[in-house]
Design a protein around this motif. Structure first.
Motif, mmCIF file in Angstrom:
data_model
loop_
_atom_site.group_PDB
_atom_site.id
_atom_site.type_symbol
_atom_site.label_atom_id
_atom_site.label_comp_id
_atom_site.label_asym_id
_atom_site.label_seq_id
_atom_site.Cartn_x
_atom_site.Cartn_y
_atom_site.Cartn_z
ATOM 1 N N LYS A 117 0.827 -1.215 0.000
ATOM 2 C CA LYS A 117 0.000 0.000 0.000
ATOM 3 C C LYS A 117 0.862 1.266 0.000
ATOM 4 N N THR A 118 1.830 1.308 0.917
ATOM 5 C CA THR A 118 2.700 2.477 0.993
ATOM 6 C C THR A 118 3.539 2.600 -0.276
ATOM 7 N N THR A 119 3.905 1.465 -0.840
ATOM 8 C CA THR A 119 4.676 1.473 -2.089
ATOM 9 C C THR A 119 3.890 2.172 -3.204
ATOM 10 N N VAL A 120 2.591 1.894 -3.294
ATOM 11 C CA VAL A 120 1.753 2.548 -4.307
ATOM 12 C C VAL A 120 1.765 4.058 -4.084
ATOM 13 N N ILE A 121 1.539 4.455 -2.844
ATOM 14 C CA ILE A 121 1.447 5.870 -2.504
ATOM 15 C C ILE A 121 2.764 6.604 -2.748
ATOM 16 N N ARG A 122 3.853 5.968 -2.350
ATOM 17 C CA ARG A 122 5.164 6.604 -2.546
ATOM 18 C C ARG A 122 5.515 6.696 -4.029
ATOM 19 N N SER A 123 5.048 5.742 -4.818
ATOM 20 C CA SER A 123 5.290 5.816 -6.261
ATOM 21 C C SER A 123 4.624 7.059 -6.828
ATOM 22 N N VAL A 124 3.399 7.329 -6.376
ATOM 23 C CA VAL A 124 2.678 8.497 -6.872
ATOM 24 C C VAL A 124 3.406 9.776 -6.482
ATOM 25 N N LEU A 125 3.903 9.812 -5.254
ATOM 26 C CA LEU A 125 4.560 11.029 -4.770
ATOM 27 C C LEU A 125 6.002 11.175 -5.256
ATOM 28 N N GLY A 126 6.479 10.169 -5.980
ATOM 29 C CA GLY A 126 7.874 10.218 -6.422
ATOM 30 C C GLY A 126 8.837 10.103 -5.257
ATOM 31 N N LEU A 127 8.437 9.396 -4.222
ATOM 32 C CA LEU A 127 9.259 9.308 -3.013
ATOM 33 C C LEU A 127 9.540 7.863 -2.613
ATOM 34 N N LEU A 128 9.843 7.017 -3.590
ATOM 35 C CA LEU A 128 10.190 5.641 -3.237
ATOM 36 C C LEU A 128 11.557 5.634 -2.558
ATOM 37 N N PRO A 129 11.670 4.909 -1.444
ATOM 38 C CA PRO A 129 12.949 4.924 -0.730
ATOM 39 C C PRO A 129 13.964 3.994 -1.376
ATOM 40 N N GLY A 130 15.229 4.212 -1.044
ATOM 41 C CA GLY A 130 16.322 3.323 -1.453
ATOM 42 C C GLY A 130 16.335 3.088 -2.943
ATOM 43 N N GLN A 131 16.352 1.808 -3.299
ATOM 44 C CA GLN A 131 16.468 1.445 -4.715
ATOM 45 C C GLN A 131 15.109 1.229 -5.369
ATOM 46 N N GLY A 132 14.078 1.751 -4.743
ATOM 47 C CA GLY A 132 12.728 1.569 -5.280
ATOM 48 C C GLY A 132 12.555 2.303 -6.600
ATOM 49 N N LYS A 133 11.908 1.623 -7.560
ATOM 50 C CA LYS A 133 11.747 2.239 -8.878
ATOM 51 C C LYS A 133 10.480 1.720 -9.564
ATOM 52 N N VAL A 134 9.808 2.605 -10.275
ATOM 53 C CA VAL A 134 8.708 2.161 -11.133
ATOM 54 C C VAL A 134 9.357 1.649 -12.410
ATOM 55 N N THR A 135 9.284 0.343 -12.650
ATOM 56 C CA THR A 135 10.006 -0.235 -13.785
ATOM 57 C C THR A 135 9.123 -0.413 -15.018
ATOM 58 N N LYS A 136 7.799 -0.248 -14.820
ATOM 59 C CA LYS A 136 6.894 -0.420 -15.962
ATOM 60 C C LYS A 136 5.670 0.457 -15.738
ATOM 61 N N GLY A 137 5.021 0.855 -16.814
ATOM 62 C CA GLY A 137 3.783 1.612 -16.713
ATOM 63 C C GLY A 137 4.029 3.098 -16.525
ATOM 64 N N ASP A 138 2.961 3.818 -16.190
ATOM 65 C CA ASP A 138 3.067 5.269 -16.086
ATOM 66 C C ASP A 138 2.106 5.788 -15.003
ATOM 67 N N ILE A 139 2.441 6.937 -14.466
ATOM 68 C CA ILE A 139 1.535 7.607 -13.519
ATOM 69 C C ILE A 139 1.284 9.004 -14.054
ATOM 70 N N VAL A 140 0.031 9.272 -14.397
ATOM 71 C CA VAL A 140 -0.297 10.531 -15.068
ATOM 72 C C VAL A 140 -1.174 11.380 -14.150
ATOM 73 N N PHE A 141 -0.716 12.608 -13.902
ATOM 74 C CA PHE A 141 -1.440 13.537 -13.038
ATOM 75 C C PHE A 141 -1.778 14.782 -13.842
ATOM 76 N N GLU A 142 -3.047 15.061 -13.986
ATOM 77 C CA GLU A 142 -3.512 16.200 -14.790
ATOM 78 C C GLU A 142 -2.842 16.245 -16.157
#
Ligand SMILES: Nc1ncnc2c1ncn2[C@@H]1O[C@H](COP(=O)(O)OP(=O)(O)OP(=O)(O)O)[C@@H](O)[C@H]1O
Ligand SMILES: [Mg+2]
Length: 261
Positions: A41-66
Motif C-alpha cells: 500500500k505504501t509502495t503505491v502511494i510513494r510511487s505516486v509522490l515520487g518518493l520511493l525509498p532506497g532502490q525503489g523504482k517504477v520499472t513499468k507503466g506510467d503515472i499521469v497527473f492532470e
C-alpha cells in the motif's frame, strides 16, 4: 485527474513488490486502499509522490497527473507540486514536525516556502487553517512546541498544513491509526468535508475496512502486492470477490444482521 497505468514497482533487483497495478481517481473522489501489512500500500502511494525509498523504482507503466507523467517530473516540477497541488498526511505527523521548533514558526515557514507572502499574512493563514481543523485556541497552539500537544492535536496540525493550499489530491497513509476512536472519527469527517468543500480527491491507505466503507467511493483491497478486490463501496460490502475481503468484512461489526461501517 490521476491515472496509475499498469505500474510495476521493484526495490533493487528483488522480485517486483507490485505488478500491473491500475487505479484512476477523478476530481472529488475518495479512494481507499486496504490490505494487510506488507501488501504494498505504501509502495503505491510513494510511487505516486515520487518518493520511493532506497532502490525503489517504477520499472513499468506510467503515472499521469492532470495530463502529465509524474515519472518524468523534474525536481523543479516536484517542488511546485508537492505541498500545493498534491499533499500528504503521514501516519504520525508528529514525526514530520520538527520537535525543537514552535508550531507557529514551522507553519509560517512552510507557507512562505510555497507562496511568497509577508510573515504576518502567513501567520494569519496558519491560524485560520488551525481553526478550520477545529483546534481550539489556535493562537496558543502556534506558540507551543510539538511535545506540548496531544497526538491528535499534532495530527490536526499536520492535516492543517497539508490542506493549506487546497490540494487537488490529498494522499494519506494511515492518517488516523495512531489515534483514539473519537479523534479518528473527527479527522475522517474533516477529510470528507474537504472533499465536499473543495472537491479534493483523496487517496487513503487504511488497515480499517470499516473506515474505508464509511468514507470511500471506491475501495481497493490488496494482498501480497496484488489487487484481490476492487469496486465501489456497495460492491465490496455486498459482493466481495476474494476470500480475503470476506474475512476482512467478517471483522466489521454487525447489528441486527446488518453490517455497520
Ligand atoms: N525501502 C525498501 N527496500 C526494500 N524493500 C522494501 C522497501 N520498502 C518496502 N519494501 C518491501 O515492499 C513490500 C511492501 O511494503 P509496503 O511498505 O508497501 O507495505 P504496506 O502495505 O504499506 O504495509 P504496512 O501496512 O505494514 O504499512 C514489503 O514486502 C517490503 O519488504
Ligand atoms: Mg504502509
Amino acid at each position: 485527474m490521476l491515472k496509475i497505468d499498469n505500474i510495476t514497482v521493484q526495490y533493487g533487483n528483488n522480485k517486483p513488490t507490485i505488478e500491473d497495478f491500475n487505479l484512476e481517481i477523478s476530481s472529488g473522489e475518495i479512494v481507499a486502499i486496504v490490505g494487510e501489512s506488507g501488501s504494498g500500500k505504501t509502495t503505491v502511494i510513494r510511487s505516486v509522490l515520487g518518493l520511493l525509498p532506497g532502490q525503489g523504482k517504477v520499472t513499468k507503466g506510467d503515472i499521469v497527473f492532470e495530463g502529465d507523467s509524474l515519472l518524468k517530473y523534474t525536481d523543479k516540477q516536484w517542488n511546485q507540486c508537492r505541498g500545493t497541488k498534491m499533499s500528504m498526511i503521514f501516519q504520525d505527523c508528529g514525526s514530520m514536525i520538527n520537535p525543537n521548533r514552535r508550531i507557529g514558526s514551522q507553519f509560517v515557514e512552510y507557507i512562505r516556502v510555497h507562496e511568497n507572502m509577508p510573515k504576518d499574512k502567513a501567520k494569519e493563514k496558519a491560524i485560520e487553517m488551525l481553526d478550520r481543523m477545529r483546534l481550539p485556541q489556535a493562537k496558543d497552539i502556534m506558540r507551543k512546541y510539538p511535545f506540548q500537544l496531544s497526538g491528535g492535536q499534532r495530527q490536526r496540525v499536520g492535516i492543517a498544513m497539508a490542506m493549506t493550499f487546497q490540494p487537488k489530491l490529498l494522499i494519506a497513509d494511515e492518517p488516523t491509526s495512531a489515534l483514539d476512536v473519537t479523534t479518528q472519527s473527527q479527522i475522517i469527517k474533516e477529510m470528507m468535508e474537504l472533499r465536499d468543500k473543495y472537491n479534493t480527491s483523496i487517496m487513503i491507505v487504511t488497515h480499517n475496512l470499516a473506515v474505508a466503507l464509511y468514507m470511500a467511493d471506491k475501495i481497493i483491497v490488496m494482498k501480497d502486492g496484488e489487487v484481490v478486490d476492487r469496486g465501489n463501496r456497495d460492491e465490496i460490502l455486498n459482493n466481495p470477490k476474494s476470500d480475503y475481503t470476506k474475512r476482512l468484512l467478517a471483522s466489521v461489526p454487525t447489528w441486527r444482521e446488518e453490517r455497520h461501517a
